[in-house]
Design a protein around this motif. Structure first.
Motif, mmCIF file in Angstrom:
data_model
loop_
_atom_site.group_PDB
_atom_site.id
_atom_site.type_symbol
_atom_site.label_atom_id
_atom_site.label_comp_id
_atom_site.label_asym_id
_atom_site.label_seq_id
_atom_site.Cartn_x
_atom_site.Cartn_y
_atom_site.Cartn_z
ATOM 1 N N HIS A 16 36.218 43.570 35.963
ATOM 2 C CA HIS A 16 37.271 42.768 37.226
ATOM 3 C C HIS A 16 38.271 43.650 36.168
ATOM 4 O O HIS A 16 39.478 43.687 36.503
ATOM 5 N N GLU A 17 38.388 43.537 35.471
ATOM 6 C CA GLU A 17 39.886 44.452 34.153
ATOM 7 C C GLU A 17 39.988 46.365 34.977
ATOM 8 O O GLU A 17 40.822 46.194 35.422
ATOM 9 N N ARG A 68 33.060 40.464 33.199
ATOM 10 C CA ARG A 68 35.177 40.611 32.643
ATOM 11 C C ARG A 68 35.508 41.949 33.119
ATOM 12 O O ARG A 68 36.593 41.679 33.858
ATOM 13 N N ALA A 99 40.973 38.570 42.414
ATOM 14 C CA ALA A 99 41.306 37.142 41.989
ATOM 15 C C ALA A 99 41.410 35.849 42.637
ATOM 16 O O ALA A 99 41.809 35.727 43.140
ATOM 17 N N ASP A 109 36.852 36.066 41.267
ATOM 18 C CA ASP A 109 37.251 36.639 39.966
ATOM 19 C C ASP A 109 36.363 38.492 38.861
ATOM 20 O O ASP A 109 36.338 38.533 38.434
ATOM 21 N N THR A 165 44.091 42.405 40.291
ATOM 22 C CA THR A 165 43.930 41.451 39.892
ATOM 23 C C THR A 165 45.410 40.965 39.846
ATOM 24 O O THR A 165 46.133 41.700 41.102
ATOM 25 N N ALA A 166 46.399 39.599 39.333
ATOM 26 C CA ALA A 166 47.454 39.485 40.193
ATOM 27 C C ALA A 166 48.535 41.073 39.792
ATOM 28 O O ALA A 166 49.268 41.137 40.594
ATOM 29 N N GLU A 167 48.002 41.336 38.973
ATOM 30 C CA GLU A 167 49.894 42.364 38.026
ATOM 31 C C GLU A 167 49.115 44.086 38.998
ATOM 32 O O GLU A 167 50.486 44.418 39.321
ATOM 33 N N ARG A 168 48.082 43.666 39.552
ATOM 34 C CA ARG A 168 48.112 45.322 40.387
ATOM 35 C C ARG A 168 48.467 44.574 41.533
ATOM 36 O O ARG A 168 48.717 45.613 42.821
ATOM 37 N N GLU A 169 48.052 43.122 42.422
ATOM 38 C CA GLU A 169 48.783 42.918 43.600
ATOM 39 C C GLU A 169 50.015 43.241 43.865
ATOM 40 O O GLU A 169 50.623 43.426 44.992
ATOM 41 N N GLY A 188 38.712 45.023 39.340
ATOM 42 C CA GLY A 188 39.404 44.216 40.327
ATOM 43 C C GLY A 188 40.584 44.082 41.048
ATOM 44 O O GLY A 188 41.640 45.162 40.224
#
Ligand code: CP
Length: 292
Positions: free
Chosen positions: A226-227, A223, A258, A254, A232-236, A230
């Motif tokens: 990933h934070e 976790r 993600a 994940d 994440t949807a926000e970075r993409e 990773g």
């Protein structure tokens, strides 16, 4: 090209020739090889895509694939890599494709071996066929490597993919940056936060966290990784138009990326696998042509 050991040994001309031939194979061209060659895949480490993809490519360029099961070979009894390859050569093999745990296993094969050797991944060293298929994927997308911003993210020090791609992409004119936890930077100068790296990246190349190569007792939190590192949807959502996501796979969903982004519009992760077949056909043809 007699063998393929490392991206460090390839000139830009050799790289671009392989990519041209990969494109020709994707467009339906047949192999130029004048005869069938005997090849074997010696995988001393697990693999799904490299081994199967080489086997598919071998059949498509007209090779005869001789089965070799590392777990039931005499390597288990202590036979050296040199003796294994020399034995297969004397049986009639023209080429061997090898994945091994030891970095630079191929140094043992530089003298006295006449069959061609293709490195399918040496420890934490190099993974040239993965690099060439990654280059083919990038070239298909952008048509060039010059001035592309490529951000390689993750377990860099243990990654043969990172090393092979850093070498090749830099030679071809791309601007390669690294992002990882401090302890995984290895020989590279790396960023330790995504700040300033997302918006101008043309390619975000994620790497698998290689638990099997980690030593020590440091606890790994999926976790927290990933934070911090990773995709994440926000970075993409901050990636620029036309930018793509790559990962050599297997993917830890994940963790590096993600789950729902693995097959998103920007992702080329499964296309990389398909491109691997054409690229490996090109590698085999280029190396086996030398024997005609
Ligand atoms: N990318 C890659 O080398 O995958 P495999 O380990 O499944 O061959």
């Amino acid at each position: 090209m007699k063998n393929l050991f490392s991206m460090e040994h390839l000139t830009n001309e050799e790289i671009l020739h392989i990519l041209d031939r990969a494109r020709a194979f994707e467009n339906g061209e047949q192999s130029k090889l004048a005869r069938s060659y005997n090849v074997a895949n010696l995988f001393f480490e697990p693999s799904t895509r490299t081994k199967t993809s080489f086997e598919m490519a071998e059949r498509l360029v007209g090779c005869t694939v001789i089965p070799f099961d590392a777990d039931f070979s005499s390597a288990i009894k202590g036979e050296t890599m040199y003796d294994t390859v020399k034995t297969l050569e004397m049986i009639g093999l023209d080429a061997v494709i090898i994945r091994a745990e030891e970095d630079e296993f191929y140094n043992e094969l530089l003298e006295g071996i006449n069959c061609a050797v293709i490195n399918a991944g040496d420890g934490a060293g190099q993974h040239p066929s993965q690099s060439l298929l990654d280059l083919y994927t990038i070239q298909k997308e952008f048509g060039t490597f010059e001035n592309l911003n490529i951000t390689i993210v993750g377990d860099i020090s243990h990654s043969r993919v990172a090393k092979s791609n850093a070498t090749a992409l830099t030679k071809l004119g791309a601007n390669v940056r690294f992002l990882c936890p401090e302890e995984w930077a290895g020989q590279f100068e790396a960023h330790h936060s995504w700040d300033g790296l997302i918006q101008d990246s043309d390619v975000i190349m994620l790497l698998r966290v290689q638990h099997e190569r980690h030593t020590g007792n440091k606890k790994f939190s999926k976790r927290s990784y990933h934070e911090q590192y990773g995709l994440t949807a926000e970075r993409e959502a901050q990636m620029k138009e036309g930018a793509i996501i790559m990962h050599p796979a297997p993917v830890n969903r994940d963790v590096e990326i993600a789950d729902h982004l693995v097959e998103c519009e920007r992702s080329r992760i499964f296309q990389q696998v398909r491109n691997g077949v054409y690229t490996r056909m090109a590698i085999l043809e280029t190396i086996l042509e030398e024997r005609e």
